[in-house]
Design a protein around this motif. Structure first.
Motif, mmCIF file in Angstrom:
data_model
loop_
_atom_site.group_PDB
_atom_site.id
_atom_site.type_symbol
_atom_site.label_atom_id
_atom_site.label_comp_id
_atom_site.label_asym_id
_atom_site.label_seq_id
_atom_site.Cartn_x
_atom_site.Cartn_y
_atom_site.Cartn_z
ATOM 1 N N THR A 95 41.215 52.502 41.241
ATOM 2 C CA THR A 95 41.932 53.089 40.101
ATOM 3 C C THR A 95 41.125 54.208 39.447
ATOM 4 O OG1 THR A 95 40.956 51.590 38.433
ATOM 5 C CG2 THR A 95 42.934 50.829 39.576
ATOM 6 N N GLU A 96 39.797 54.148 39.584
ATOM 7 C CA GLU A 96 38.937 55.074 38.832
ATOM 8 C C GLU A 96 39.082 56.517 39.337
ATOM 9 O OE1 GLU A 96 37.824 53.523 36.379
ATOM 10 O OE2 GLU A 96 37.395 51.451 36.924
ATOM 11 N N PRO A 97 38.840 56.781 40.623
ATOM 12 C CA PRO A 97 39.062 58.153 41.109
ATOM 13 C C PRO A 97 40.538 58.534 41.061
ATOM 14 C CG PRO A 97 38.612 56.683 42.965
ATOM 15 C CD PRO A 97 38.358 55.895 41.699
ATOM 16 N N GLU B 113 33.853 59.868 33.016
ATOM 17 C CA GLU B 113 33.559 58.429 32.906
ATOM 18 C C GLU B 113 34.330 57.616 33.941
ATOM 19 O OE1 GLU B 113 31.952 58.332 28.329
ATOM 20 O OE2 GLU B 113 33.947 57.540 28.723
ATOM 21 N N GLU B 114 35.526 58.056 34.296
ATOM 22 C CA GLU B 114 36.220 57.366 35.397
ATOM 23 C C GLU B 114 35.416 57.565 36.682
ATOM 24 O OE1 GLU B 114 38.007 55.338 34.341
ATOM 25 O OE2 GLU B 114 39.514 56.025 32.920
ATOM 26 N N GLY B 115 34.837 58.743 36.830
ATOM 27 C CA GLY B 115 33.944 58.966 37.967
ATOM 28 C C GLY B 115 32.772 57.988 37.930
ATOM 29 N N ARG B 116 32.222 57.766 36.755
ATOM 30 C CA ARG B 116 31.111 56.821 36.656
ATOM 31 C C ARG B 116 31.561 55.391 36.958
ATOM 32 N NH1 ARG B 116 28.041 53.298 35.224
ATOM 33 N NH2 ARG B 116 29.527 52.367 33.780
ATOM 34 N N HIS B 117 32.777 55.065 36.582
ATOM 35 C CA HIS B 117 33.287 53.728 36.902
ATOM 36 C C HIS B 117 33.404 53.535 38.413
ATOM 37 C CE1 HIS B 117 35.164 53.164 32.655
ATOM 38 N NE2 HIS B 117 33.853 53.232 32.658
ATOM 39 N N LEU B 118 33.720 54.621 39.091
ATOM 40 C CA LEU B 118 33.719 54.526 40.559
ATOM 41 C C LEU B 118 32.303 54.214 41.053
ATOM 42 C CD1 LEU B 118 34.903 54.857 43.380
ATOM 43 C CD2 LEU B 118 34.622 57.335 43.144
ATOM 44 N N GLU C 233 32.624 52.163 27.547
ATOM 45 C CA GLU C 233 33.138 53.521 27.816
ATOM 46 C C GLU C 233 34.661 53.544 27.703
ATOM 47 O OE1 GLU C 233 31.149 53.399 31.618
ATOM 48 O OE2 GLU C 233 30.026 55.207 31.143
ATOM 49 N N GLU C 234 35.275 52.476 28.181
ATOM 50 C CA GLU C 234 36.736 52.395 28.211
ATOM 51 C C GLU C 234 37.342 52.541 26.814
ATOM 52 O OE1 GLU C 234 37.862 52.026 31.485
ATOM 53 O OE2 GLU C 234 39.641 52.793 30.504
ATOM 54 N N ALA C 235 36.627 52.047 25.810
ATOM 55 C CA ALA C 235 37.167 52.076 24.444
ATOM 56 C C ALA C 235 37.565 53.504 24.041
ATOM 57 C CB ALA C 235 36.137 51.515 23.468
HETATM 58 FE FE LIG Z 1 37.770 53.293 34.264
#
Ligand SMILES: [Fe+2]
Ligand SMILES: [Fe+2]
Length: 471
Positions: A121-123, A151-156, A241-243
């Motif tokens: 879901t992140e990328p 940050e979504e990149g970092r979640h990946l 981070e999601e917040a």
């Molecule tokens: Fe995320």
């Protein structure tokens, strides 16, 4: 507290330098990640300075540093929340046993699937939002978009770290696959439905970050309970981070609502569209769409998979510690189900209802947001209100999948539903109208006609700050 090695090629607080094999595997993946970012990350702003926050510790306070950064130079890294001393598995059949620091053989495939599904879901969301920079309503919003994207990149990275560290060759292959699937591509789509929908305007974006990122919050909360300690620690830090992502969505829609109310009052016929704004009817339709798409992400209402994740101690309930009983045996959950085509209330064995338990917690959180938006309408002296549609409306997964329920949860005939569909969901004309408003505003302190200004800027700075330097 663990220290973050920010100068390492891959910033981390997991002493990566001590594990040469892992370090080498991640360093091989890094250029592939960067080339994915170049191809599929935000189009056309890669050389611009953006006022971004970067994680520099995992301390609850002050974990972020703010500075101008060019996105490809963002310090994507691996940050796990600090371990809790003597952590035990908090639920399920193995409750009370020490949390696992390695993958238990019997749960290997299931855990890998959970991590890959989250990781995908992140990328995907970065790909979906790739063109939005072109039509940003202000520099403040442009910066928030890019903050969410990096940050979504970092979640990946967070999920790829787990795959590389704990799943050997299978994990490395999955990490490659995560860079190869593409949102909305019919041949190699992303795994989950909502992450293959196009997001070509900022109303979709705000609704996505409100509703779909919030699904992410609840999935992360459930995984933060996991008996697999590295997954729990990784997701705990991701939640911080999601917040911000949900703040972007919730306050974004709130600012649309505020502006719409202003424009309605300005117009002799109360017509926000006539004043270049987004009318409440259109807002409600976009809300309906993204709420329904996001509900699907929780999976089927009655699920033996969910039961076995819980039994195995892999995925708990959000804030498991707030429940009195953690085995969830001999208990049931009251929910509505379908029996002979009619909606009835039924008691479902609790473990099989875990998806619905998580979904209901999510719905409550969404309702709080809608309540807040409605307060803005009330303050403006307007009688109209926004609302969440029924959980049965426009579903594609679970017991209500592809059935013609209306927004209030009444079952219509297929013909009636098709005839009224445009009352519930954005029509092509609605989309075209919203797209017509998406003209970029790039002067510091200026904002698009359809959107209200935020109450404050980023980290104590004013709204007028040059959050992205465009020249
Ligand atoms: Fe995320
Ligand atoms: Fe997010």
């Amino acid at each position: 507290m663990s220290t973050v090695d920010l100068n390492a090629k891959i910033p981390n607080n997991v002493d990566l330098f001590q594990d040469k094999r892992l370090l080498r595997a991640l360093e091989q993946w890094q250029p592939n990640y960067l080339s994915w970012w170049k191809d599929m990350g935000p189009a056309d702003f890669q050389e611009k300075d953006v006022w971004l926050r970067t994680a520099i510790s995992v301390d609850a306070e002050g974990w972020a540093n703010f500075d101008y950064v060019k996105m490809p130079d963002y310090r994507w890294g691996i940050f796990l929340a600090d371990p809790l001393p003597d952590r035990r598995i908090g639920f399920g059949d193995a409750m009370g046993e020490p949390a696992w620091t390695v993958v238990p053989g019997e749960h290997r495939n299931t855990l890998r699937r959970l991590i890959v599904t989250q990781g995908d879901t992140e990328p995907a969301s970065v790909e979906q939002q790739r063109l939005l920079g072109h039509s940003a309503p202000s520099l403040y919003d442009l910066r928030n978009l890019f903050q969410v994207n990096v940050e979504e990149g970092r979640h990946l990275w967070a999920m790829v770290y787990l795959l590389h560290s704990y799943f050997g060759r299978d994990g490395r292959e999955e990490a490659e696959e995560l860079l190869l699937r593409r949102s909305g591509n019919p041949d190699k789509p992303r795994i989950l439905g909502a992450f293959n929908q196009p997001i070509d305007n900022w109303l979709d974006f705000f609704m996505f970050t409100m509703f779909t990122d919030r699904d992410g919050k609840y999935q992360l909360l459930a995984l933060a309970e996991s008996g697999f300690e590295p997954l729990a620690r990784t997701t705990r830090f991701m939640l911080t981070e999601e917040a911000h992502h949900m703040f972007v969505g919730e306050s974004g829609v709130e600012r649309v609502v505020e502006r719409t109310a202003e424009l309605m009052k300005l117009d002799p016929n109360g017509d926000a569209r006539a004043q270049g704004g987004i009318d409440l009817g259109t807002l409600q339709k976009f809300l309906n769409l993204w709420f329904a798409l996001s509900l699907d992400l929780f999976g089927g209402e009655i699920s033996s998979n969910a039961a076995s994740y819980f039994a195995a101690g892999l995925k708990g309930r959000a804030k498991e510690e707030t429940y009195e009983e953690h085995r969830a045996l001999d208990q049931s959950y009251r929910m509505s189900v379908l029996a002979d085509g009619a909606v009835v209330e039924q008691d479902v064995p609790l473990r099989n209802a875990m998806n619905e338990v998580l979904r209901d917690a999510y719905v409550e959180d969404c309702a709080r947001g809608v309540e807040r938006w409605n307060k803005r309408l009330a303050e403006a002296g307007l009688g109209e209100r926004l609302s969440l549609p029924s959980k049965r409306f426009h579903r594609h997964i679970g017991i209500y999948a592809d059935m013609p329920f209306d927004d209030e949860g009444r079952l219509l005939t297929r013909g009636d539903f098709e005839a009224r569909k445009g009352d519930y969901l954005p029509t092509e004309a609605d989309r075209e109208y919203v797209r017509s408003l998406m003209k970029p505003v790039r002067e510091p302190g200026k904002i698009a006609q359809w959107l209200g200004r935020p109450a404050r800027g980023i980290k104590g700075l004013p709204f007028e700050y040059e959050y992205v330097r465009l020249d």
